[in-house]
Design a protein around this motif. Structure first.
Motif, PDB file in Angstrom:
ATOM      1  N   GLY A   1      -0.692  51.247 -34.493  1.00 41.25           N
ATOM      2  CA  GLY A   1      -1.934  50.848 -35.161  1.00 41.25           C
ATOM      3  C   GLY A   1      -2.885  50.203 -34.168  1.00 41.25           C
ATOM      4  N   LEU A   2      -4.173  50.188 -34.529  1.00 37.66           N
ATOM      5  CA  LEU A   2      -5.170  49.495 -33.704  1.00 37.66           C
ATOM      6  C   LEU A   2      -4.822  48.009 -33.687  1.00 37.66           C
ATOM      7  CD1 LEU A   2      -8.767  50.726 -34.572  1.00 37.66           C
ATOM      8  CD2 LEU A   2      -7.696  50.627 -32.325  1.00 37.66           C
ATOM      9  N   GLU A   3      -4.792  47.429 -32.516  1.00 40.44           N
ATOM     10  CA  GLU A   3      -4.374  46.028 -32.402  1.00 40.44           C
ATOM     11  C   GLU A   3      -5.203  45.123 -33.322  1.00 40.44           C
ATOM     12  OE1 GLU A   3      -2.993  43.058 -28.871  1.00 40.44           O
ATOM     13  OE2 GLU A   3      -4.834  44.184 -28.514  1.00 40.44           O
ATOM     14  N   SER A   4      -6.554  45.322 -33.322  1.00 43.22           N
ATOM     15  CA  SER A   4      -7.434  44.439 -34.110  1.00 43.22           C
ATOM     16  C   SER A   4      -7.124  44.560 -35.603  1.00 43.22           C
ATOM     17  CB  SER A   4      -8.890  44.802 -33.837  1.00 43.22           C
ATOM     18  OG  SER A   4      -9.062  46.195 -34.039  1.00 43.22           O
ATOM     19  N   LYS A   5      -6.921  45.802 -36.076  1.00 45.98           N
ATOM     20  CA  LYS A   5      -6.663  46.003 -37.510  1.00 45.98           C
ATOM     21  C   LYS A   5      -5.288  45.447 -37.888  1.00 45.98           C
ATOM     22  CE  LYS A   5     -10.361  48.332 -38.774  1.00 45.98           C
ATOM     23  NZ  LYS A   5     -11.307  47.792 -39.763  1.00 45.98           N
ATOM     24  N   LEU A   6      -4.302  45.615 -36.968  1.00 44.63           N
ATOM     25  CA  LEU A   6      -2.963  45.093 -37.250  1.00 44.63           C
ATOM     26  C   LEU A   6      -3.027  43.574 -37.410  1.00 44.63           C
ATOM     27  CD1 LEU A   6      -0.865  47.205 -34.704  1.00 44.63           C
ATOM     28  CD2 LEU A   6      -0.587  47.247 -37.177  1.00 44.63           C
ATOM     29  N   GLN A   7      -3.835  42.935 -36.545  1.00 43.70           N
ATOM     30  CA  GLN A   7      -3.932  41.475 -36.564  1.00 43.70           C
ATOM     31  C   GLN A   7      -4.564  41.019 -37.869  1.00 43.70           C
ATOM     32  OE1 GLN A   7      -5.643  40.098 -32.987  1.00 43.70           O
ATOM     33  NE2 GLN A   7      -5.264  37.944 -33.399  1.00 43.70           N
ATOM     34  N   GLU A   8      -5.609  41.768 -38.256  1.00 43.38           N
ATOM     35  CA  GLU A   8      -6.313  41.444 -39.498  1.00 43.38           C
ATOM     36  C   GLU A   8      -5.346  41.567 -40.681  1.00 43.38           C
ATOM     37  OE1 GLU A   8     -10.029  43.550 -41.672  1.00 43.38           O
ATOM     38  OE2 GLU A   8      -9.982  43.722 -39.482  1.00 43.38           O
ATOM     39  N   TRP A   9      -4.607  42.661 -40.674  1.00 47.61           N
ATOM     40  CA  TRP A   9      -3.660  42.923 -41.769  1.00 47.61           C
ATOM     41  C   TRP A   9      -2.582  41.847 -41.799  1.00 47.61           C
ATOM     42  CZ3 TRP A   9       1.045  46.556 -41.572  1.00 47.61           C
ATOM     43  CH2 TRP A   9       1.582  46.711 -42.861  1.00 47.61           C
TER      44      TRP A   9
ATOM     45  N   ASP B   1       5.108  44.001 -27.968  1.00 48.47           N
ATOM     46  CA  ASP B   1       4.346  43.023 -27.194  1.00 48.47           C
ATOM     47  C   ASP B   1       3.467  43.690 -26.130  1.00 48.47           C
ATOM     48  OD1 ASP B   1       6.239  43.926 -25.481  1.00 48.47           O
ATOM     49  OD2 ASP B   1       7.031  41.962 -24.910  1.00 48.47           O
ATOM     50  N   VAL B   2       3.163  44.993 -26.306  1.00 48.84           N
ATOM     51  CA  VAL B   2       2.236  45.647 -25.372  1.00 48.84           C
ATOM     52  C   VAL B   2       1.105  46.267 -26.168  1.00 48.84           C
ATOM     53  CG1 VAL B   2       3.965  46.219 -23.633  1.00 48.84           C
ATOM     54  CG2 VAL B   2       3.513  47.823 -25.468  1.00 48.84           C
ATOM     55  N   ALA B   3      -0.050  46.345 -25.540  1.00 47.62           N
ATOM     56  CA  ALA B   3      -1.156  47.080 -26.151  1.00 47.62           C
ATOM     57  C   ALA B   3      -1.462  48.242 -25.213  1.00 47.62           C
ATOM     58  CB  ALA B   3      -2.364  46.176 -26.303  1.00 47.62           C
TER      59      ALA B   3
ATOM     60  N   ALA C   1     -10.734  58.584 -37.273  1.00 44.50           N
ATOM     61  CA  ALA C   1      -9.276  58.605 -37.454  1.00 44.50           C
ATOM     62  C   ALA C   1      -8.841  57.298 -38.103  1.00 44.50           C
ATOM     63  CB  ALA C   1      -8.610  58.763 -36.098  1.00 44.50           C
ATOM     64  N   PRO C   2      -7.712  57.309 -38.820  1.00 43.48           N
ATOM     65  CA  PRO C   2      -7.250  56.096 -39.496  1.00 43.48           C
ATOM     66  C   PRO C   2      -6.786  55.047 -38.472  1.00 43.48           C
ATOM     67  CG  PRO C   2      -5.608  57.822 -39.657  1.00 43.48           C
ATOM     68  CD  PRO C   2      -6.806  58.453 -39.031  1.00 43.48           C
ATOM     69  N   PRO C   3      -6.830  53.760 -38.852  1.00 46.15           N
ATOM     70  CA  PRO C   3      -6.437  52.703 -37.911  1.00 46.15           C
ATOM     71  C   PRO C   3      -4.923  52.616 -37.714  1.00 46.15           C
ATOM     72  CG  PRO C   3      -7.049  51.744 -40.009  1.00 46.15           C
ATOM     73  CD  PRO C   3      -7.308  53.213 -40.135  1.00 46.15           C
ATOM     74  N   PHE C   4      -4.147  53.238 -38.631  1.00 45.81           N
ATOM     75  CA  PHE C   4      -2.692  53.175 -38.527  1.00 45.81           C
ATOM     76  C   PHE C   4      -2.119  54.582 -38.639  1.00 45.81           C
ATOM     77  CE2 PHE C   4      -3.214  48.818 -39.015  1.00 45.81           C
ATOM     78  CZ  PHE C   4      -3.885  48.505 -40.201  1.00 45.81           C
ATOM     79  N   CYS C   5      -0.942  54.783 -38.026  1.00 45.88           N
ATOM     80  CA  CYS C   5      -0.223  56.053 -38.223  1.00 45.88           C
ATOM     81  C   CYS C   5       1.261  55.729 -38.270  1.00 45.88           C
ATOM     82  CB  CYS C   5      -0.545  56.999 -37.072  1.00 45.88           C
ATOM     83  SG  CYS C   5       0.326  58.568 -37.202  1.00 45.88           S
ATOM     84  N   PHE C   6       1.849  55.868 -39.446  1.00 42.07           N
ATOM     85  CA  PHE C   6       3.268  55.524 -39.634  1.00 42.07           C
ATOM     86  C   PHE C   6       4.039  56.698 -40.245  1.00 42.07           C
ATOM     87  CE2 PHE C   6       3.539  51.046 -38.764  1.00 42.07           C
ATOM     88  CZ  PHE C   6       2.278  50.525 -39.004  1.00 42.07           C
TER      89      PHE C   6
END
Length: 761
Positions: free
Chosen positions: A598-606, A572-574, A635-640
């Motif tokens: 991950g980037l907040e915007s891309k995570l939301q989209e996903w 719950d933090v950005a 750089a990629p929008p996610f890193c897992f």
């Protein structure tokens, strides 16, 4: 002088018979002992009796049975072929028996050579000193009789002949040394019962003189011994050099001690005042004891006796220990045995004999000087722990005992950890006395174990600069330590305290603090939640993925395969700046769980267009979405990192799918283990996984959170706010690491939360 000689006697005693040594031999450990005593000790230990030369005053050497012809001097003692082996042992039956001699002063078994005592040289110098001692102190106590006068009117001997090895009165001496014959040249000496050979010869090689000294083996060698392979590469000196060196060393050592008589006296004074103090304190302790006992009933009479005795024992033991120290120091005073003995020893001019005899004295001086320089009391004069605590109920009287300080606490490594703060948890061993409170000590290690510290700045600081800091009077059995440096190693220890004082320290534990400040957040369902498949705990620190009926139905429709759906959960933090660290534990039984950012915007989209994992467009591992072919270097929008089935997968390449960035390819840190192929490798799932995001550098590092060992590093697009993210594929569960600050220090660490199912419509 006479007084010097008198103080010598103690130095001349044999450790076995406690009498003045007769025919002393030098054992390999440098101590001297009577030849007869040594052989008796060996026989008592079950070895075959050795052949010994007759004692000079035994019937075998009375004048009537002995011819005046000079017999060849025995170098040390005759060698019998079977000596040193059990009788009847045939050749070829394996190695000869190794004889062990239990040396009293050493307190251990000393290995004799193959020939047992035959390998030990006689200590002729010691014999000579004994002889001088007898002449000076106990003159006439043992009359040496002429061995040639005819009884009954045998006269007392006045001369000994070193060549005939016999004692004579004046008349007989003239008779057996006629003028003008070679015998007239014989050397006459004081009458003696111990004729020593003119020269010390090798016990191995008959009649060979001992011209060399091997420093490595600390043995005298003849020219033949010197050629042996055993001594290859050893430090071998001519005996004259060894004589010179040892004489100088001992003289120097003796002078050192003589010059430090004040120190000796000072230490004696200190010891004596400690003895007095011990007495005084023991008396007051006894009074307190008696008082405590009086406060109780007659049932305690028996315990009273027991305790008085225990106290007495301690007093006596300490008194004896301190008195022994005094005695030892007194032995170093100018007119005492060791000094007098050494002065006598230094008069020896026969070099091999001297070297032979002087080793032991040299060793003793060494020890004495060591003790002089590192002086500590052998016993503690305080009687603090001889007090009774009588506040407890009468039913405990049967177990009444002197109180002890608490034993060393045992640190509970399961629950001790470093996160936002250090949390140290311990317990006292079962049989420990209870503690009133604890003292927790911690210090920062200047250098991270394993060489230079990360960041390289603190690498050179010595650990000495970081002294111990203390939390005093900690009640309970855990403590929280805050205001810590990042990325540092802290050493912690703890000890308990009660009426008897502080107990021993626990073993030290090392805790590594996180590489960046800890980010505190909760699992968030702000964009909704796949409630049929994901459950979040009430505290929002735990999540469980429960693949539900929809998956069953989907699997039923598919003929060949079932596309697993991936469910996303975010913090719950950005994050918009700085470096942050957090940790979580993934249940080992989970099917697949991805942890990262991950980037907040891309995570939301996903999240709003949940794809099945077959679609490359939003695969969090694809490094970029398919529309971004033009922006190869972004750089990629996610890193897992992906975990599952008890393993963690460390990809070979990081998420820079384009290697023009210099560090586009980075090997995971694996200490060279594991099959490192282009496909990456798996690593056992750590109990906790740490994630560190450096927003400015767009870099994510994953750690084994227990040891803080970096496992893998990747990049993420930080052009906008970035959130911690978690992704479940199939069944699984994870829990965010609880902050130390959130726990009550007196409780045991929080248990895993039982998860409440959220009802979904």
């Amino acid at each position: 002088g006479m007084s010097n000689m008198k103080s010598l006697e103690h130095e001349l005693h044999c450790s076995v018979c406690k009498d003045i040594v007769k025919q002393p031999v030098v054992l390999p450990c440098q101590h001297s002992v009577c030849l007869m005593c040594a052989s008796e000790v060996l026989v008592a230990s079950g070895y075959p009796p050795p052949d010994l030369p007759p004692e000079p005053n035994s019937p075998a050497s009375t004048p009537n049975t002995r011819s005046p012809r000079p017999h060849p001097p025995s170098p040390s003692m005759p060698r019998s072929p079977g000596y040193g082996t059990y009788p009847g042992r045939r050749r070829k039956e394996g190695p000869p028996l190794v004889m062990m001699y239990p040396c009293i002063p050493c307190g251990r078994d000393v290995e004799l050579g193959e020939k047992g005592l035959a390998d030990c040289l006689r200590n002729l110098t010691l014999e000579r000193i004994v002889e001088r001692y007898r002449h000076t102190v106990s003159l006439g106590s043992v009359a040496v009789m002429c061995q040639f006068c005819k009884p009954p009117q045998a006269l007392e001997a006045t001369k000994g002949c070193a060549d005939c090895r016999t004692n004579f009165c004046n008349e007989c001496f003239k008779l057996y040394h006629p003028w003008g014959t070679p015998r007239a040249q014989h050397e006459h000496i004081q009458p003696t019962l111990n004729f020593r050979p003119k020269v010390l010869t090798c016990p191995e090689h008959d009649q060979e003189k001992l011209h060399f000294y091997c420093r490595t083996c600390q043995r005298l060698l003849c020219p033949l011994c010197k050629l042996r392979r055993v001594h290859t590469g050893h430090k071998i000196l001519p005996v004259s050099h060894a004589y010179q060196a040892l004489k100088e060393k001992i003289t120097k050592e003796m002078n050192y001690i003589l010059a430090n008589q004040d120190t000796v006296l000072g230490q004696i004074t200190q010891l004596e005042s400690s003895i007095t103090q011990t007495e005084v304190n023991s008396v007051s302790a006894r009074e307190q004891l008696a008082q405590s006992i009086r406060d109780l009933t007659a049932a305690l009479a028996e315990r009273h006796a027991t305790h008085t005795q225990a106290l007495e024992m301690a007093r006596k033991k300490r008194g004896e220990a301190l008195a022994a120290q005094v005695a030892e120091r007194r032995g170093l005073m100018e007119h005492t045995g060791l000094m007098a003995f050494t002065q006598e020893l230094l008069k020896e001019t026969d070099q091999p004999c001297f070297v032979q005899a002087a080793r032991q004295t040299h060793n003793r001086f060494n020890k004495a000087i060591e003790n002089l320089q590192h002086f500590t009391l052998a016993a503690e004069p305080s009687f603090r722990h001889f007090q009774l605590d009588v506040s407890k109920e009468l039913k405990l009287l049967t177990d009444l005992n002197f109180i002890q300080a608490p034993l060393a606490p045992v640190i509970d490594t399961q629950h001790t950890l470093a996160y936002d703060q250090l949390f140290l948890c311990w317990r006292l061993p079962q049989d420990s006395a209870s503690a009133w409170h604890f003292s927790v000590e911690y210090r920062r290690r200047g250098v991270v174990p394993g060489g230079a510290s990360r960041g390289g700045v603190r690498g050179g600081l010595s650990a000495a600069r970081w002294g111990w800091q203390r939390l005093d009077e900690v009640s309970g059995t855990s403590a929280v330590i805050d205001r810590l440096e990042m990325d540092s190693v802290y050493v912690l220890r703890v000890r308990g305290c009660n009426k008897a004082g502080y107990g021993e320290y626990s073993e030290e534990v090392y805790l590594h603090t996180p590489p960046a400040p800890v980010l505190n957040f909760y699992l968030d369902s702000r964009w909704g939640l796949h409630a049929d498949r994901l459950v979040v705990s009430k505290e929002q620190r735990c999540a469980r993925s429960v693949p539900g009926l929809s998956l069953l139905q989907a699997a039923d429709h598919a003929l060949t395969s079932c596309h697993l759906t991936s469910d996303l959960l975010v913090g719950d933090v950005a994050i918009t700046q700085g470096r942050h660290y957090w940790a979580c534990s993934v249940e080992p039984g989970s099917y697949l769980v991805k942890v990262g950012v991950g980037l907040e915007s891309k995570l939301q989209e996903w999240f709003h267009l949940p794809q099945d994992m077959a679609s490359p467009r939003y695969d969090p591992d694809s490094g970029h979405d398919s529309g971004a072919e033009d922006a190869l270097d972004s750089a990629p929008p996610f890193c897992f990192l992906t975990m599952g089935m008890g393993k963690i997968y460390l990809p070979q390449h990081n998420y820079h799918h384009h290697s023009s960035h210099g560090n586009g390819i980075r090997d995971p840190i694996t200490n060279g283990t594991g099959p490192s192929s282009s496909a990456g490798l798996t690593y056992p799932l750590p109990p906790r996984l740490g994630v560190c995001l450096d927003f400015e550098k767009g870099r994510v590092t994953f750690y084994d959170a227990h040891s803080l060992r970096p496992l893998w590093e990747g990049h993420v697009d930080c052009s906008g706010p970035v959130c911690p993210a978690f992704c479940f594929i199939g069944g699984g569960a994870l829990q965010l690491q609880e902050l130390v600050a959130n726990r009550n220090a007196d409780q045991t660490p929080v248990r895993r939360v039982t998860i409440q199912t959220r009802v979904s419509n």
